[in-house]
Structures are given as structure tokens and as C-alpha cells.
Write a protein that holds these residues in place. Structure first.
Motif, mmCIF file in Angstrom:
data_model
loop_
_atom_site.group_PDB
_atom_site.id
_atom_site.type_symbol
_atom_site.label_atom_id
_atom_site.label_comp_id
_atom_site.label_asym_id
_atom_site.label_seq_id
_atom_site.Cartn_x
_atom_site.Cartn_y
_atom_site.Cartn_z
ATOM 1 N N LEU A 585 0.841 -1.194 0.000
ATOM 2 C CA LEU A 585 0.000 0.000 0.000
ATOM 3 C C LEU A 585 0.867 1.230 0.000
ATOM 4 O O LEU A 585 1.555 1.516 0.983
ATOM 5 C CB LEU A 585 -0.935 0.008 1.208
ATOM 6 C CG LEU A 585 -1.809 1.235 1.364
ATOM 7 C CD1 LEU A 585 -2.760 1.370 0.177
ATOM 8 C CD2 LEU A 585 -2.593 1.167 2.679
ATOM 9 N N VAL A 586 0.863 1.950 -1.123
ATOM 10 C CA VAL A 586 1.662 3.161 -1.248
ATOM 11 C C VAL A 586 0.926 4.332 -0.613
ATOM 12 O O VAL A 586 1.460 5.047 0.223
ATOM 13 C CB VAL A 586 1.975 3.438 -2.729
ATOM 14 C CG1 VAL A 586 2.763 4.736 -2.864
ATOM 15 C CG2 VAL A 586 2.716 2.268 -3.343
ATOM 16 N N THR A 587 -0.293 4.531 -0.984
ATOM 17 C CA THR A 587 -1.137 5.601 -0.440
ATOM 18 C C THR A 587 -2.584 5.296 -0.805
ATOM 19 O O THR A 587 -2.865 4.287 -1.480
ATOM 20 C CB THR A 587 -0.723 6.977 -0.988
ATOM 21 O OG1 THR A 587 -1.484 7.997 -0.313
ATOM 22 C CG2 THR A 587 -0.992 7.081 -2.485
ATOM 23 N N LYS A 588 -3.474 6.162 -0.413
ATOM 24 C CA LYS A 588 -4.899 5.994 -0.715
ATOM 25 C C LYS A 588 -5.479 7.339 -1.124
ATOM 26 O O LYS A 588 -5.300 8.338 -0.419
ATOM 27 C CB LYS A 588 -5.660 5.460 0.497
ATOM 28 C CG LYS A 588 -7.139 5.233 0.237
ATOM 29 C CD LYS A 588 -7.819 4.585 1.419
ATOM 30 C CE LYS A 588 -9.287 4.330 1.124
ATOM 31 N NZ LYS A 588 -9.957 3.653 2.246
ATOM 32 N N GLY A 744 2.390 -9.029 2.248
ATOM 33 C CA GLY A 744 2.208 -9.148 0.802
ATOM 34 C C GLY A 744 1.326 -8.092 0.220
ATOM 35 O O GLY A 744 1.382 -7.808 -0.963
ATOM 36 N N THR A 745 0.470 -7.528 1.031
ATOM 37 C CA THR A 745 -0.438 -6.510 0.513
ATOM 38 C C THR A 745 0.145 -5.130 0.532
ATOM 39 O O THR A 745 -0.484 -4.193 0.060
ATOM 40 C CB THR A 745 -1.731 -6.497 1.342
ATOM 41 O OG1 THR A 745 -1.382 -6.178 2.684
ATOM 42 C CG2 THR A 745 -2.423 -7.820 1.293
ATOM 43 N N GLY A 746 1.335 -5.014 1.073
ATOM 44 C CA GLY A 746 1.967 -3.695 1.101
ATOM 45 C C GLY A 746 1.594 -2.896 2.314
ATOM 46 O O GLY A 746 2.052 -1.778 2.474
ATOM 47 N N THR A 747 0.778 -3.390 3.204
ATOM 48 C CA THR A 747 0.382 -2.657 4.402
ATOM 49 C C THR A 747 1.420 -2.869 5.478
ATOM 50 O O THR A 747 1.840 -3.999 5.718
ATOM 51 C CB THR A 747 -0.986 -3.142 4.887
ATOM 52 O OG1 THR A 747 -1.905 -2.970 3.836
ATOM 53 C CG2 THR A 747 -1.451 -2.323 6.086
#
Length: 801
Positions: A585-588, A744-747
Motif C-alpha cells: 500500500l503506497v497511499t490511498k 504481501g499486501t503492502g500494508t
């Protein structure tokens, strides 16, 4: 012209003849003469010269001629010979019908000198008509247990001839059960009667067909036939019997149509369908059928038309009672006409008031008089009206009546009354006269308008055009005229803050509602008000109804991006460690939409990226994640263009630009994007003092970091024995004891997270990003872990080779 002149001359001759005849009268009579019907034209009747004792020349000189009654000239006179001849073929049945003898009257006129002789010609009947049965087939139902000797009347045949040339005898085809008898009626006609000679057996013979023959008395005789079909039925062994064989009834002339003449009654001792009796006329004449009718169920005989004593003195008809099994009995009705009261009363209307206002007390409606030219009880009258009407008859002076209302009338209940004034005299029989008057009720404004609904719900889509028709209210008034003409209006709103006058208007005539301006769902989603409906009576009456207007959303608001902010001078840069795995997760991207429903459903899409395939955007929540592992060849700075689109029709959208910086660790100082550096360099020239300060600060920072690293290295080397034993003691400090766990989800894991808070009271609705929170490192950390994860520790300031 010659024919017209001859016709006019003959008319004058006939007129002169009757004038002379009235003055002088007939001097003598001739005849009577006779001729057989159907005699050919020109046939000899007699020689009038010989009958009058005149010579041939005297007949001519005295201008003898024949004068016939009526328009047809049946005879002609040959003056040269004195012969009286048939002028046309004579048909006795056409001339006289059933009347016998058939006489034609004529006169013999001598003009010089005037002398008139009366004469008559008798037309004799010949047998030129055969008997005819009116029914194509006669059907009889006879029980099998009928006793021998029982008789069944049959329909008689009709013959236009008279006397002996009429029907004289009836015969039946040979059979083993029946014979036929010829009976005489009171009027001289003959009818057949079927007599049972031998008992019937239904099991042996269920149906019998016979041929009935009617013979007249001519020479040779003529005849007519009809088929008689006999059905043998079970167990009906009793025929209906009348209480009287002869009913004598007297009725007055001019009795009303439908008057009851008599009720005949027959009984049958059988039960069930065999005891159910129906009544019919048996062989009625044409005059009887037009004058009387019988109720087949009750036996009531009523008048179908008025009878006249001066025309017919009496009627005679046979009545047959037939039970359900086909057995029948017969009686005779003798109806005698009595010449009595035959003048009905007369009604004269003197005054009539119409219309009458509703809700009025007792009101005079009409004044009328009654008269009857008869005397005694026949001239006394009784007047009445229908019982179910709100009116009353009041006697006034002699033979005068007033019609008044019983109570106040209601036009909405009934606007028109048809009143029948019935006047009956006291004669025997009583005669009556009916006079109809129509009374109208005028309207008074006593009913308020009533809306078709107590409340109305109207829907209008926002951004409507001004003066748009949004709905209609409707009210009705049961009054009439101006009292029923409804006018609509808007009532003052209960909430004074609602600008009703600028929102809607109403058509006063038809109740159409219009939106005065364009509505905005985001500003006003619903409002309500009351409308009034008033009639034009005096005084006017009114009523109210509630109207609720619901504004429906239109897709007129594009999505608005809350994060990252696009209106700041310095763009926000997202940091991405190069060690991030796919799905990191890069950003939202956070966006909102001012619309509602599906117009506010947002979807996200990556339009453009510096490195295609490296990043992906989740369509439903706006999360920006890595799509693949990062490599050393990937650029350090990336620019992403994300499209935010709603689900309206047509859809509206907004775009946002994201800046992503790839770092080896989160301790790497934040570097502005190249664009920002170029802009800063172009905006301000280099300041020597600033350059010196920056160099000094970097030197001090480098020296401090070098000192810390040396201190750590000395401590580690001082504990070489412990390191060889597999354990290393590290002093307490703000360093993590466990490695950062990148899922794995980037979080980020719970040991290394961003703290993010949205300041709700901020006018710009900005996100506030806090610094990363590092949990305390454990007091002991294996040296192997440091050796296996040099990148992480280097990002924290360690220099591990």
C-alpha cells in the motif's frame, strides 16, 4: 286531360244522384239477384228491361244506369239489350269474409224522368278453399295409464269458405288406439277431439304418429292434413280439472289496459311435475289474442287493450290447463262488456313554481284543479301522488289542490323530481287520470370544495427549468354553477423561513403547480406547503390540502479529492521503500461527491504513470498499491495520474496527481521532485550565506553520525566473545529489536505504522500525516539478524558492510 274530365263529370253525377235520392227516395226494389263467386267477367245476371217492364228503346231514352256502393263497380248495364252483366270476377271471401249471406247493394237510376230502384246481389260461395291447420305438427303427451274413453281436444282447421263448404268432418289415420270425434263450438265451428279406445303401453310403444285430416262439405270435398305426434309418458293418471266449466264475467267498457278480467283455477291431484299446471288459450281467434292475455302460471286473465261495448258485446274463449305430464282440461270464459262510466277525470295546472331553492322551509310548488264531466259517484274524485316523495297534497277550495314540500330539499341529494298526480273517480269501475310535472331544485352554496387527496407528494428533479409543471392538485364541489367553480391558491407556509413565494406557484383555475426557479438537491431536498381551494359562492367555502415536494438528485457535482490535496503550493510526495513486495500500500486517494445515491458512487482508475505496470489502483477504495517487485533499474521518482469518476448519467470525474519517491529506507531525507527543485532554483538565486549554513549543518550532522557509529562499533568489538557464543548485548536505545514486516499486501505491520488523522474542524479538510512511530528495540539483538538485514539498519543510520 280527357280522363280527368271524365272523372270529374262522374263525381258530379254521383253527387247529383245522392241529392236527388235524398229528395225523392227510392221508388221500388228489384231482385234479389244471385251469382256464384269466381264467375267470369261479362257473365249474365238478369235482364233489367224485362224486370222493369221496359222496352229496349225506352231503356236507352230514359238514360238508365247502375250506381254501386263503394269505389268499385262490380256490375255493368248494357243499355242496348237491358242485360245486367258481371263487370269483374267476384271473390266472396275478399268481399264479405265469414259473413253470410254476402250481399252487394246497388241502385238502378232512370234520369228521364227520375226514378230509382233499389237492388241487391247475393254472391254465393263455392268450395274454392281447402281446410288449413295453423300448426305444422301437434304434439300430445299421454300417460300410459290413461283410461279408455278419455278425450284430448285438438286444434281445428281453418277454411275461408262458409256454410257447407267449411270444415264438416275430421278423420284420423287407421290405428289400434285412437279415434277422432267432430265437435261443434258455440260459434258454429267444428273442432276434432281425439278419443282413446285402447290402453297404451309405453314399454311396448313409446311414440305414435297419426295423420289428422279435415274435410269440408264441398263437392268434391277439399281437405287438409296435419301430423299428430303422441308421446306416451309414465304415471300421470290425473288430468287437471277446472273449478268451473264456464266462467261468466262482466267488465265495463274502457277498462284500463292490464285490468284483471278473471282468475281461472284448475287443480291436479298428482304431485310433483305432474301436478304443476300451466294455462293457455285454446284456439283463440285473432281478436281474442289481441284483447286478452293469460298468465301461464297464475291463470290471471287481463286486458291487453281497451274493450268497447259499441264494437263487441262479448268474447268467448276456451282455456286449457296442462299439467307437467301433458294431460289437459278445458273450461270456457264468457266475457260480457258493460256500458258504464267511460269519462276519466281531468287535471288543470293553475300555477307551478320551479325551480325551488334547496334548504327552504315548506314551499308552495303547484296549484291545480280537478274536474270530471260524469255525475254522482262517477264525478267524485280522489287525488294522490307517490308516497316516496317529499311533497304533500293539500285540498283547497272546491276541487282545488295545492302541492307543497314536506321538508327542506337538498339539491345534492336529488336535483329533479318527477311527480305524478293521480286522480281517480268514484265510479264503477273507477277511472283515473295521471298528470306528470317536473320540479327542479336550485343550488345553494352549502358544500365546500373537497380535494381528491388529503395530501399530495410531488417529485421534481433538481436543476429543473424555471416555470416547470411539477404536478396538479384537484378539488371538486358538489354544488352547481358558480357555487361549484373552484379557485386554487397557495397558503402561507407554517415555517416562515421557507421562501415559498420564490419556489412554487399555482394556477388558480386548474390547480397546476409550477417550480419558479431551478432547485438544488444539495441545498434543499424537500419542502412542504398547503394549498387552498375556494368556491365562488356567497359566502365562499374552502378547504385545504398538504403538498410535499421531493427534490430528486441529478448528477451535477463532480468528485472532490480530499487527499492528496491538489491546491497546495508544494505537492505531497509518497515514500516507497525499494524492498516493498507486490501489493504494498503506497497511499490511498480519498474523494467525496456532493450528490446522492448512485450519483455519489465513486470508482478509481489509473490513467497515466511514469512506469506503466509498476502501480495499480483499486477501483472501489482508491488504494494505490505496487503491482510487482521493485528493482534497482526503477527510477527514483514516479508521477501517477489517477481518475476519480462517479456513477451518474452522464458520469462526472476529477483527476489527481501523485508523486512517489523510492527510498532505500525511511531515514533517507525527503527529496523534492525534480520539478520542484527546478522551480525553486528558477524562483530564487543561490544565496552564499545559505550555502555556507547548509554545508556547516551537513558537516555537524555527519560528524555526529560518525561518532555514534564508532561508539557502536567499539562496543560490538568489545564483546567479541559474546558474539562468538551467539549472543550480543546491545545497549538500550530507540532502535527496533525486530525487523520491519512488510506484508504481501503492502500494508505496514503493527511494529511500523503511519499515524494519520483527518482534522474535521479544518476549513480545507486536509489530512495530517504524523511521523513514523518506531517501537523500542529489545535489549538484545542477535548479530546474525544485523548481518542478514543490513539495508534496514543502514536506513537507521548504521553503516554495515
Amino acid at each position: 286531360m280527357e280522363m280527368g274530365w271524365m272523372h270529374s263529370w262522374r263525381q258530379r253525377q254521383v253527387l247529383v244522384f245522392f241529392v236527388l235520392l235524398s229528395m225523392s227516395g227510392a221508388s221500388a226494389e228489384l231482385g234479389p239477384y244471385s251469382v256464384v263467386e269466381e264467375t267470369e267477367r261479362g257473365s249474365f245476371v238478369t235482364n233489367l228491361g224485362k224486370d222493369l217492364g221496359l222496352g229496349l228503346t225506352e231503356m236507352f231514352t230514359r238514360a238508365a244506369r247502375i250506381i254501386s256502393q263503394g269505389s268499385k263497380e262490380h256490375l255493368q248495364l248494357k243499355v242496348q239489350t237491358g242485360d245486367l252483366l258481371i263487370n269483374e270476377k267476384l271473390d266472396r271471401e275478399e268481399l264479405c269474409g265469414q259473413t253470410e249471406p254476402c250481399l252487394l247493394y246497388f241502385q238502378v237510376l232512370m234520369e228521364k224522368p227520375l226514378e230509382i230502384f233499389q237492388a241487391e246481389l247475393r254472391v254465393k260461395d263455392i268450395n274454392d278453399h281447402s281446410p288449413v291447420f295453423t300448426e305444422r305438427e301437434m304434439i300430445l303427451k299421454i300417460p300410459e295409464n290413461s283410461l279408455p274413453g278419455i278425450s284430448f281436444p285438438l286444434s281445428n282447421a281453418l277454411d275461408l269458405d262458409v256454410g257447407s263448404n267449411n270444415v264438416q268432418n275430421y278423420k284420423i289415420s287407421p290405428n289400434s288406439h285412437f279415434r277422432v270425434l267432430t265437435r261443434n263450438r258455440n260459434d258454429g265451428r267444428k273442432y276434432p277431439e281425439l278419443v282413446l279406445d285402447k290402453e297404451l303401453d309405453r314399454e311396448e310403444e313409446q311414440e305414435i304418429s297419426l295423420t289428422l285430416t279435415a274435410l269440408d262439405g264441398g263437392s268434391p270435398p277439399r281437405y287438409g292434413t296435419v301430423q299428430v305426434h303422441i308421446e306416451v309418458i309414465d304415471s300421470n293418471d290425473n288430468a287437471p280439472e277446472f273449478e268451473q266449466s264456464l266462467y261468466k264475467v262482466h267488465i265495463p267498457e274502457n277498462s284500463p289496459v292490464g285490468s284483471l278480467v278473471v282468475t281461472v283455477s284448475a287443480s291436479d291431484v298428482d304431485s310433483g311435475v305432474y301436478g304443476k299446471i300451466s294455462y293457455t288459450f285454446f284456439q283463440p281467434s285473432e281478436d281474442i289474442s289481441k284483447t286478452l292475455e293469460v298468465n301461464p302460471m297464475t291463470g290471471e286473465i287481463r286486458l291487453r287493450k281497451q274493450v268497447d261495448f259499441e264494437t263487441v258485446l262479448s268474447y268467448e274463449v276456451d282455456i286449457k290447463a296442462t299439467d307437467g305430464g301433458g294431460l289437459s282440461g278445458k273450461c270456457t270464459l264468457l266475457l260480457q262488456i258493460v256500458d258504464v262510466n267511460d269519462n276519466p277525470p281531468e287535471v288543470t295546472i293553475s300555477a307551478l313554481t320551479s325551480p325551488i331553492p334547496e334548504n327552504s322551509p315548506e314551499t308552495m310548488v303547484a296549484v291545480f284543479s280537478v274536474s270530471d264531466p260524469d255525475s254522482g259517484d262517477n264525478g267524485k274524485t280522489i287525488s294522490s301522488i307517490q308516497d316516496d316523495l317529499p311533497f304533500l297534497l293539500k285540498p283547497s277550495v272546491k276541487n282545488f289542490y295545492s302541492l307543497v314540500t314536506r321538508r327542506a330539499l337538498d339539491r345534492e341529494e336529488r336535483a329533479e323530481y318527477n311527480i305524478t298526480i293521480t286522480v281517480t273517480d268514484m265510479g264503477t269501475p273507477r277511472l283515473k287520470t295521471q298528470h306528470n310535472i317536473t320540479v327542479l331544485v336550485s343550488d345553494v352554496n352549502d358544500n365546500a370544495p373537497a380535494f381528491t387527496q388529503a395530501s399530495y407528494t410531488l417529485r421534481v428533479r433538481e436543476n429543473n427549468s424555471p416555470a416547470l409543471h411539477i404536478g396538479t392538485v384537484s378539488a371538486t364541489d358538489t354544488d352547481a354553477g358558480a357555487n361549484a367553480q373552484v379557485t386554487y391558491s397557495l397558503l402561507p407556509p407554517a415555517d416562515p423561513h421557507v421562501p415559498l413565494a420564490s419556489l412554487v406557484s399555482i394556477n388558480a383555475d386548474n390547480g397546476h403547480l409550477f417550480a419558479l426557479r431551478s432547485l438544488d438537491y444539495e441545498a434543499l431536498r424537500a419542502f412542504e406547503f398547503r394549498v387552498g381551494a375556494a368556491d365562488r359562492g356567497s359566502p365562499p367555502l374552502s378547504s385545504q390540502a398538504l403538498v410535499r415536494v421531493l427534490v430528486e438528485d441529478d448528477n451535477d457535482n463532480a468528485p472532490f479529492v480530499l487527499y492528496p490535496l491538489q491546491n497546495t503550493s508544494a505537492p505531497c510526495t509518497e515514500l516507497l521503500p525499494r524492498a516493498a513486495e507486490p501489493g504494498y500500500l503506497v497511499t490511498k486517494v480519498v474523494a467525496v461527491d456532493g450528490d446522492a445515491g448512485q450519483n455519489a458512487w465513486l470508482s478509481y482508475q489509473l490513467l497515466k504513470a511514469t512506469e506503466p505496470g509498476l502501480f495499480g489502483v483499486w477501483a472501489h477504495n482508491g488504494e494505490v498499491r505496487t503491482a510487482r517487485p521493485l528493482s534497482e533499474r526503477d527510477a527514483a521518482r514516479h508521477r501517477l495520474l489517477v481518475l476519480v469518476k462517479d456513477n451518474g448519467e452522464p458520469p462526472l470525474s476529477a483527476s489527481v496527481t501523485l508523486h512517489v519517491l523510492l527510498v532505500d529506507g525511511f531515514s533517507q531525507p525527503h527529496l523534492p521532485p525534480p520539478e520542484a527543485e527546478a522551480e525553486a532554483a528558477a524562483a530564487a538565486p543561490a544565496d552564499p550565506l545559505t550555502v555556507y549554513l547548509v554545508v556547516a549543518l551537513a558537516s555537524v550532522s555527519s560528524l555526529f553520525l560518525f561518532s555514534v557509529l564508532v561508539f557502536v562499533a567499539v562496543r560490538l568489538c568489545g564483546r567479541g566473545g559474546a558474539a562468538r557464543a551467539g549472543r550480543c548485548s546491545v545497549p538500550e536505545g530507540p532502535f527496533p529489536g525486530h525487523l520491519v514486516d512488510v506484508s504481501g499486501t503492502g500494508t505496514l505491520s503493527h511494529s511500523y505504522q503511519y499515524q494519520v488523522r483527518l482534522t474535521g474542524d479544518s476549513g480545507s479538510n486536509e489530512f495530517k500525516f504524523l511521523k513514523p512511530v518506531f517501537p523500542n528495540l529489545p535489549p538484545q539483538c542477535p548479530g546474525k539478524e544485523i548481518e542478514e538485514n543490513p539495508t534496514f539498519y543502514n536506513s537507521l543510520g548504521f553503516n554495515i558492510q
